[in-house]
Design an enzyme around this catalytic site. Structure first.
Site, PDB file in Angstrom:
ATOM      1  N   PRO A 140      46.788  40.742  42.455  1.00 21.78           N
ATOM      2  CA  PRO A 140      46.551  41.691  41.365  1.00 21.78           C
ATOM      3  C   PRO A 140      47.417  41.515  40.112  1.00 21.78           C
ATOM      4  O   PRO A 140      48.248  42.360  39.780  1.00 21.78           O
ATOM      5  CB  PRO A 140      46.822  43.041  42.040  1.00 21.78           C
ATOM      6  CG  PRO A 140      47.848  42.720  43.075  1.00 21.78           C
ATOM      7  CD  PRO A 140      47.495  41.344  43.575  1.00 21.78           C
ATOM      8  N   CYS A 141      47.177  40.449  39.391  1.00 19.53           N
ATOM      9  CA  CYS A 141      47.921  40.211  38.153  1.00 19.53           C
ATOM     10  C   CYS A 141      47.597  41.253  37.084  1.00 19.53           C
ATOM     11  O   CYS A 141      48.383  41.440  36.157  1.00 19.53           O
ATOM     12  CB  CYS A 141      47.677  38.795  37.646  1.00 19.53           C
ATOM     13  SG  CYS A 141      45.936  38.353  37.485  1.00 19.53           S
ATOM     14  N   HIS A 142      46.471  41.956  37.237  1.00 24.99           N
ATOM     15  CA  HIS A 142      46.122  42.995  36.262  1.00 24.99           C
ATOM     16  C   HIS A 142      47.074  44.183  36.333  1.00 24.99           C
ATOM     17  O   HIS A 142      47.134  44.980  35.407  1.00 24.99           O
ATOM     18  CB  HIS A 142      44.671  43.469  36.487  1.00 24.99           C
ATOM     19  CG  HIS A 142      44.419  44.073  37.833  1.00 24.99           C
ATOM     20  ND1 HIS A 142      44.186  43.294  38.957  1.00 24.99           N
ATOM     21  CD2 HIS A 142      44.379  45.360  38.248  1.00 24.99           C
ATOM     22  CE1 HIS A 142      43.994  44.092  40.000  1.00 24.99           C
ATOM     23  NE2 HIS A 142      44.110  45.358  39.597  1.00 24.99           N
TER      24      HIS A 142
END
EC number: 2.1.1.63
Length: 164
Positions: A131-133
């Protein structure tokens, strides 16, 4: 092998190699190349591959708000530092965020490493699942996202809305 699914953030190309997910790509796609592993061919499209079917199922459940943690074999291609950053991203829980500086500190580095963390974050080949967001600026503002800030906001909103 690979397949394509539709999603609230546009078409996604799911890529697997040797029994692990190696990439999730936002459209528009690069024809015949694997963005996550340049030089590695994508292989054949296989909409019935069991791992790709399971990845698609989990992504749909995530987008429906019924899945908060993915359970997939992952094999992102990157440098040792990038893999350390991506492993730390997996610790940032559903509906939570962390700053680049916080990720750097978790890795035993100073705020000066925030830029390197940001660059590694931007190279994440398996967005959404890794989950880089969920990584934001120190001031709480959205910052760069390989899929575009509109997609990043949509993903963060989806997670926040699912919590209430």
């Amino acid at each position: 092998m690979w397949t394509v699914i539709d999603s609230p953030v546009g078409d996604l190309r799911l890529v697997e190699h040797d029994g692990a997910i190696t990439a999730i790509e936002f459209s528009p796609f690069r024809d015949g190349t694997n963005r996550a592993a340049p030089g590695r061919p994508l292989g054949d499209r296989d909409d019935d591959d069991p791992l790709l079917v399971e990845c698609a199922r989990q992504l749909r459940a995530y987008f429906d708000g019924t899945l908060t943690e993915f359970d997939l074999p992952l094999s992102p291609d990157g440098t040792p530092f990038q893999r350390r950053v991506w492993a730390e991203l997996l610790v940032v829980g559903f509906g939570k965020t962390a700053s680049y500086g916080e990720i750097a500190h978790r890795l035993g580095m100073t705020n000066a490493a925030s830029r390197a963390v940001g660059l590694a974050n931007g190279r994440n080949p398996i967005p959404i699942v890794i989950p880089c967001h969920r990584v934001i600026g120190a001031n709480g503002n959205l910052t760069g996202y390989a899929g575009g800030l509109e997609r990043k906001q949509l993903l963060l909103d989806l997670e926040t809305d699912s919590l209430f």
